[in-house]
Design a protein around this motif. Structure first.
Motif, short mmCIF file in Angstrom:
data_model
loop_
_atom_site.label_atom_id
_atom_site.label_comp_id
_atom_site.label_asym_id
_atom_site.label_seq_id
_atom_site.Cartn_x
_atom_site.Cartn_y
_atom_site.Cartn_z
N GLN A 1 0.83 -1.21 0.00
CA GLN A 1 0.00 0.00 0.00
C GLN A 1 0.86 1.25 0.00
OE1 GLN A 1 -3.45 0.32 -0.11
NE2 GLN A 1 -3.25 -1.79 -0.76
N VAL A 2 1.98 1.20 0.75
CA VAL A 2 2.87 2.37 0.78
C VAL A 2 3.47 2.61 -0.61
CG1 VAL A 2 5.05 3.22 1.70
CG2 VAL A 2 3.39 2.21 3.22
N MET A 3 3.86 1.48 -1.26
CA MET A 3 4.42 1.60 -2.60
C MET A 3 3.39 2.21 -3.55
SD MET A 3 6.77 -1.70 -3.13
CE MET A 3 6.00 -2.29 -4.58
N LEU A 4 2.15 1.72 -3.45
CA LEU A 4 1.07 2.20 -4.31
C LEU A 4 0.82 3.69 -4.08
CD1 LEU A 4 -1.01 0.98 -6.28
CD2 LEU A 4 -2.60 0.92 -4.38
N ALA A 5 0.80 4.07 -2.79
CA ALA A 5 0.54 5.47 -2.47
C ALA A 5 1.66 6.36 -3.03
CB ALA A 5 0.44 5.65 -0.96
N LEU A 6 2.92 5.89 -2.91
CA LEU A 6 4.04 6.68 -3.43
C LEU A 6 3.95 6.82 -4.94
CD1 LEU A 6 7.16 5.54 -1.41
CD2 LEU A 6 6.15 7.80 -1.52
N ILE A 7 3.63 5.69 -5.62
CA ILE A 7 3.56 5.74 -7.09
C ILE A 7 2.44 6.68 -7.53
CG2 ILE A 7 3.06 4.38 -9.14
CD1 ILE A 7 4.35 2.01 -7.69
N LEU A 8 1.28 6.56 -6.87
CA LEU A 8 0.15 7.39 -7.28
C LEU A 8 0.42 8.86 -6.97
CD1 LEU A 8 -2.93 5.25 -6.25
CD2 LEU A 8 -2.01 5.66 -8.52
N ALA A 9 1.15 9.13 -5.87
CA ALA A 9 1.34 10.52 -5.49
C ALA A 9 2.47 11.19 -6.27
CB ALA A 9 1.64 10.59 -3.99
N PHE A 10 3.55 10.43 -6.57
CA PHE A 10 4.71 11.05 -7.22
C PHE A 10 5.03 10.44 -8.58
CE2 PHE A 10 5.43 11.42 -2.61
CZ PHE A 10 5.38 12.80 -2.51
N GLY A 11 4.96 9.11 -8.66
CA GLY A 11 5.38 8.43 -9.88
C GLY A 11 4.50 8.76 -11.06
N VAL A 12 3.16 8.72 -10.85
CA VAL A 12 2.24 8.96 -11.96
C VAL A 12 2.29 10.41 -12.43
CG1 VAL A 12 -0.17 8.87 -12.65
CG2 VAL A 12 0.80 7.01 -11.31
N PRO A 13 2.27 11.41 -11.51
CA PRO A 13 2.42 12.80 -11.98
C PRO A 13 3.73 13.04 -12.72
CG PRO A 13 1.63 12.77 -9.73
CD PRO A 13 1.96 11.35 -10.08
N ALA A 14 4.82 12.38 -12.26
CA ALA A 14 6.10 12.57 -12.93
C ALA A 14 6.05 12.04 -14.35
CB ALA A 14 7.22 11.88 -12.13
N LEU A 15 5.25 10.97 -14.55
CA LEU A 15 5.16 10.39 -15.90
C LEU A 15 4.54 11.37 -16.89
CD1 LEU A 15 4.10 6.66 -15.73
CD2 LEU A 15 6.20 7.65 -16.59
N ILE B 1 9.05 11.85 -17.10
CA ILE B 1 10.18 11.53 -16.23
C ILE B 1 9.83 10.22 -15.53
CG2 ILE B 1 11.74 12.37 -14.44
CD1 ILE B 1 10.30 15.11 -14.81
N PRO B 2 10.38 9.11 -15.97
CA PRO B 2 10.11 7.86 -15.25
C PRO B 2 10.93 7.83 -13.96
CG PRO B 2 11.48 7.41 -17.16
CD PRO B 2 11.25 8.90 -17.12
N PHE B 3 10.26 8.11 -12.84
CA PHE B 3 10.97 8.30 -11.58
C PHE B 3 10.55 7.20 -10.61
CE2 PHE B 3 11.44 10.81 -7.52
CZ PHE B 3 12.81 10.65 -7.49
N PRO B 4 11.44 6.25 -10.32
CA PRO B 4 11.04 5.13 -9.47
C PRO B 4 11.03 5.51 -8.00
CG PRO B 4 13.30 4.83 -10.16
CD PRO B 4 12.83 6.12 -10.77
N VAL B 5 9.96 6.17 -7.54
CA VAL B 5 9.89 6.61 -6.15
C VAL B 5 9.77 5.43 -5.19
CG1 VAL B 5 9.05 8.95 -6.18
CG2 VAL B 5 7.50 7.08 -6.70
N GLN B 6 9.29 4.27 -5.72
CA GLN B 6 9.04 3.15 -4.81
C GLN B 6 10.32 2.36 -4.53
OE1 GLN B 6 8.49 3.27 -7.92
NE2 GLN B 6 8.17 1.32 -8.92
N LEU B 7 11.44 2.80 -5.13
CA LEU B 7 12.69 2.02 -5.03
C LEU B 7 13.14 1.80 -3.59
CD1 LEU B 7 14.38 0.68 -7.18
CD2 LEU B 7 16.00 2.53 -6.97
#
Lengths: 95, 235
Positions: free
Chosen positions: B168-182, B186-192
């Protein structure tokens, strides 16, 4: 929207936002003490390091499980919070 | 919260893990050699690790629990790690799977408790026989019963919460930062960082689950350990 629902949402939002951090503060302090004690023990008696490490991991996991319970409750509560857009449209309907 | 994978995904992936582990064990032990090959070496190494773990937790009489504890460790570890592969889910992120594992442990611990202490000794163990005054026994019995029933709950929720929380934390990070960055290409792996943490958690949780299983078994068979000591002294 009447005051009761507003108060309910306020309480829900506060519980969702503050419940987990409070649990994390407590568990962080507890885990810090556990790890500090274990590391001190290891430094004093390196030959016991293996057994101390097992005990340390175990106690850390047991302390951590309390936070995990809070985390599960957090996810349950955050599912009950309405989305902001829904709330705004609901309020506009009332006007 | 419409991002949950289908409920069958957990079953399918736990099936995949089972098949992989079965194939590994058959391949590793099909044709045992005196000078072990790579796979057999790995299997022997793992078995030795589990045996040492079990003996250090349960005691010398607990050597027979090695297969259970080793199987639990390997299954949970593989379930945790398969969740890190893209387009797959960790079966242990479902409460159904972890509760099933915890119930296996619970039933087995009660079975071992009855078999090694007898029914009277098993019930007496709950009442703290021989350790507390008799008038405390009814109170202690209730407390011990509740604490025994809490064990599978905490065992399953700990594992489930860790794996589910990580996802869930990974999902929240991707939805909050990863998807807007896309949006800005900018493919930004925030969940790394969470993924790296997940590798650690996968090992620790598998270890904790099997360790706690060993401790529960050890608590139930304490009295066997004393017998073992007496025998050792007598010989």
């Amino acid at each position: 929207m009447d005051t009761g629902v507003g108060l309910y949402l306020l309480g829900l939002a506060l519980a969702t936002g503050l419940g987990l951090p409070i649990a994390v503060i407590g568990a962080g302090m507890g885990q810090g003490r556990a790890a500090a004690g274990a590391l001190e023990g290891m430094a004093r008696q390196p030959e016991m390091a293996g057994r101390i490490q097992t005990g340390m991991i175990l106690s850390l996991a047991i302390i951590e499980s309390l936070v995990i319970f809070a985390l599960v409750i957090f996810f349950m509560l955050s599912g009950k919070l309405p989305a902001v857009t829904d709330l705004v449209s609901e309020l506009q309907k009332l006007k | 919260m419409e991002h949950h994978p289908s409920k069958w995904a957990f079953v399918v992936f736990s099936g995949i893990v089972m098949v992989m582990l079965t194939i590994f064990s058959i391949m590793a032990t099909r044709n045992p050699q005196k000078r072990p090959g790579k796979l057999q070496n790995l299997a022997e190494l793992l078995y030795e690790f589990f045996e040492n773990l079990t003996v250090s937790v349960v005691g010398d009489h607990g050597r027979k629990f090695t297969p259970l504890i080793g199987t639990l460790f390997l299954f949970i570890l593989s379930c945790n790690l398969i969740g890190l592969v893209p387009a797959s889910v960790a079966p242990t992120a479902s409460l159904n799977i972890t509760l099933a594992l915890a119930l296996i442990v619970f039933v087995y611990v009660q079975y071992i408790g009855i078999r090694s202490n007898g029914l009277a000794g098993y019930l007496g163990h709950f009442a703290g026989a021989g350790k507390v005054p008799v008038y405390m026994a009814p109170l202690l019995f209730v407390i011990e019963l509740i604490s025994e029933l809490t064990k599978p709950v905490s065992l399953s929720i700990r594992l489930f919460g860790n794996m589910f929380g990580k996802e869930q934390v990974m999902l929240a990070l991707i939805l909050a930062f990863g998807v807007p960055a896309l949006k800005y290409f900018i493919p930004f792996p925030v969940q790394l960082p969470i993924l790296l943490f997940g590798v650690l958690v996968a090992f620790v949780q598998a270890f904790v689950f099997s360790l706690l299983t060993g401790i529960y078994l050890g608590l139930m068979t304490e009295h066997e350990a004393h017998h073992g000591h007496e025998d050792a002294h007598a010989h």
